[in-house]
Write a protein that holds these residues in place. Structure first.
Motif, PDB file in Angstrom:
ATOM      1  N   MET A   1     -20.884  19.477 -15.144  1.00  0.00           N
ATOM      2  CA  MET A   1     -20.964  20.937 -15.230  1.00  0.00           C
ATOM      3  C   MET A   1     -20.568  21.585 -13.913  1.00  0.00           C
ATOM      4  O   MET A   1     -19.814  22.566 -13.884  1.00  0.00           O
ATOM      5  N   LYS A   2     -21.084  21.049 -12.816  1.00  0.00           N
ATOM      6  CA  LYS A   2     -20.744  21.613 -11.506  1.00  0.00           C
ATOM      7  C   LYS A   2     -19.242  21.508 -11.248  1.00  0.00           C
ATOM      8  O   LYS A   2     -18.619  22.449 -10.740  1.00  0.00           O
ATOM      9  N   HIS A   3     -18.676  20.360 -11.598  1.00  0.00           N
ATOM     10  CA  HIS A   3     -17.255  20.147 -11.372  1.00  0.00           C
ATOM     11  C   HIS A   3     -16.417  21.068 -12.256  1.00  0.00           C
ATOM     12  O   HIS A   3     -15.506  21.752 -11.770  1.00  0.00           O
ATOM     13  N   PHE A   4     -16.716  21.085 -13.549  1.00  0.00           N
ATOM     14  CA  PHE A   4     -15.920  21.844 -14.514  1.00  0.00           C
ATOM     15  C   PHE A   4     -16.003  23.345 -14.249  1.00  0.00           C
ATOM     16  O   PHE A   4     -14.976  24.025 -14.102  1.00  0.00           O
ATOM     17  N   PHE A   5     -17.217  23.872 -14.176  1.00  0.00           N
ATOM     18  CA  PHE A   5     -17.357  25.317 -13.975  1.00  0.00           C
ATOM     19  C   PHE A   5     -16.936  25.724 -12.565  1.00  0.00           C
ATOM     20  O   PHE A   5     -16.490  26.856 -12.344  1.00  0.00           O
ATOM     21  N   GLY A   6     -17.048  24.783 -11.616  1.00  0.00           N
ATOM     22  CA  GLY A   6     -16.539  25.058 -10.280  1.00  0.00           C
ATOM     23  C   GLY A   6     -15.034  25.225 -10.283  1.00  0.00           C
ATOM     24  O   GLY A   6     -14.490  26.128  -9.631  1.00  0.00           O
ATOM     25  N   LEU A   7     -14.329  24.361 -11.025  1.00  0.00           N
ATOM     26  CA  LEU A   7     -12.872  24.484 -11.148  1.00  0.00           C
ATOM     27  C   LEU A   7     -12.482  25.813 -11.791  1.00  0.00           C
ATOM     28  O   LEU A   7     -11.541  26.488 -11.349  1.00  0.00           O
ATOM     29  N   LEU A   8     -13.208  26.201 -12.852  1.00  0.00           N
ATOM     30  CA  LEU A   8     -12.915  27.467 -13.516  1.00  0.00           C
ATOM     31  C   LEU A   8     -13.059  28.631 -12.537  1.00  0.00           C
ATOM     32  O   LEU A   8     -12.201  29.522 -12.472  1.00  0.00           O
ATOM     33  N   SER A   9     -14.140  28.618 -11.779  1.00  0.00           N
ATOM     34  CA  SER A   9     -14.394  29.704 -10.839  1.00  0.00           C
ATOM     35  C   SER A   9     -13.357  29.744  -9.721  1.00  0.00           C
ATOM     36  O   SER A   9     -12.849  30.814  -9.353  1.00  0.00           O
ATOM     37  N   GLU A  10     -13.026  28.570  -9.180  1.00  0.00           N
ATOM     38  CA  GLU A  10     -12.049  28.512  -8.092  1.00  0.00           C
ATOM     39  C   GLU A  10     -10.682  29.028  -8.525  1.00  0.00           C
ATOM     40  O   GLU A  10     -10.024  29.778  -7.794  1.00  0.00           O
ATOM     41  N   ASN A  11     -10.250  28.638  -9.713  1.00  0.00           N
ATOM     42  CA  ASN A  11      -8.935  29.067 -10.185  1.00  0.00           C
ATOM     43  C   ASN A  11      -8.908  30.555 -10.493  1.00  0.00           C
ATOM     44  O   ASN A  11      -7.928  31.236 -10.179  1.00  0.00           O
ATOM     45  N   LYS A  12      -9.948  31.054 -11.108  1.00  0.00           N
ATOM     46  CA  LYS A  12     -10.003  32.481 -11.407  1.00  0.00           C
ATOM     47  C   LYS A  12      -9.962  33.286 -10.107  1.00  0.00           C
ATOM     48  O   LYS A  12      -9.254  34.302 -10.010  1.00  0.00           O
ATOM     49  N   ARG A  13     -10.690  32.828  -9.118  1.00  0.00           N
ATOM     50  CA  ARG A  13     -10.720  33.555  -7.846  1.00  0.00           C
ATOM     51  C   ARG A  13      -9.365  33.464  -7.145  1.00  0.00           C
ATOM     52  O   ARG A  13      -8.914  34.435  -6.530  1.00  0.00           O
ATOM     53  N   ARG A  14      -8.721  32.321  -7.254  1.00  0.00           N
ATOM     54  CA  ARG A  14      -7.403  32.162  -6.634  1.00  0.00           C
ATOM     55  C   ARG A  14      -6.371  33.077  -7.276  1.00  0.00           C
ATOM     56  O   ARG A  14      -5.527  33.675  -6.595  1.00  0.00           O
ATOM     57  N   ILE A  15      -6.428  33.193  -8.592  1.00  0.00           N
ATOM     58  CA  ILE A  15      -5.428  33.961  -9.323  1.00  0.00           C
ATOM     59  C   ILE A  15      -5.692  35.468  -9.251  1.00  0.00           C
ATOM     60  O   ILE A  15      -4.764  36.266  -9.090  1.00  0.00           O
TER      61      ILE A  15
END
Length: 230
Positions: free
Chosen positions: A118-132
């Motif tokens: 969960m930490k890995h998956f939702f962390g990836l979602l958050s990082e990409n959204k913030r990057r974009i």
């Protein structure tokens, strides 16, 4: 036509949670809850969803599609599809983005969850959204699911028509993450693939990949809708 779109109500949350669980059963659902989705997990999820909804009523907008032809005894209150939209019509600072991330982490995890995944998956979602997107105004389509028994009835298109109309009204883009199955529908509504989630599902025990397209509908995009298949 017996299908109608309405705002979700608090009393609908158990049906909302059940439809999401059914939609994600297998693959991502198995990675999130390898030992099954227990009543305690459901209680945690419902409590968190209600808390966030009440704390941010202007941000969190939930919609449902009901099938009025279903019997009154339907266990899901005739709901066949749910969507969870997060509205951010104003610019947000880095501090505000950090605070939102921290709030999500403070909620903790359901008791049976695979916390590392969960930490890995939702962390990836958050990082990409913030990057974009950074702190730019936008609408996030956090969840859009239809109960598996009601696929290919145009339900997803009904949900998207509402969200795209709201985006046009506010003059903001819409962002989402999509499975390959949902991607053609989103493309018909003007969404463009701007990247892919770098998730190695095999590393977490699956024997196949789980690609997720990162998709953005620009604020000035024209909607081109073909035959609805949601």
């Amino acid at each position: 036509m017996p299908l109608e779109l309405h705002p979700l109500q608090e009393a609908d949350l158990p049906a909302y949670d059940e439809i999401i669980h059914e939609a994600f059963r297998g693959d991502i659902g198995d990675l999130l809850y390898p030992n099954g989705y227990t009543p305690a997990d459901r209680t945690h999820s419902l409590t968190r969803a209600l808390q966030k909804w009440r704390q941010h009523p202007q941000t969190v907008q939930k919609t449902k599609v009901i099938d009025t032809a279903l019997p009154d005894t339907d266990p899901l209150n005739k709901i066949i599809s749910v969507a969870d939209w997060n509205f951010h019509p104003q610019e947000r600072s880095e501090a505000e983005l950090d605070a939102a991330d921290e709030e999500g982490q403070d909620a903790g995890f359901p008791p049976s969850a695979n916390i590392p995944f969960m930490k890995h998956f939702f962390g990836l979602l958050s990082e990409n959204k913030r990057r974009i997107l950074g702190g730019k105004p936008h609408i996030l389509l956090h969840i859009l699911v239809t109960h598996p028994r009601h696929h290919r009835r145009g339900v997803g298109a009904m949900q998207l028509e509402w969200g795209v109309a709201e985006a046009r009204r506010l003059g903001v883009p819409v962002y989402l993450e999509s499975s390959p199955m949902g991607r053609p529908l989103y493309e018909r509504f003007g969404f463009e693939t701007v990247g892919w989630l770098e998730l190695d599902a095999r590393e977490w025990g699956l024997d196949h990949d789980l690609p997720h397209a990162l998709m953005l509908r620009p604020a000035d995009a024209e909607t081109v809708v073909g035959e609805a298949v949601g």
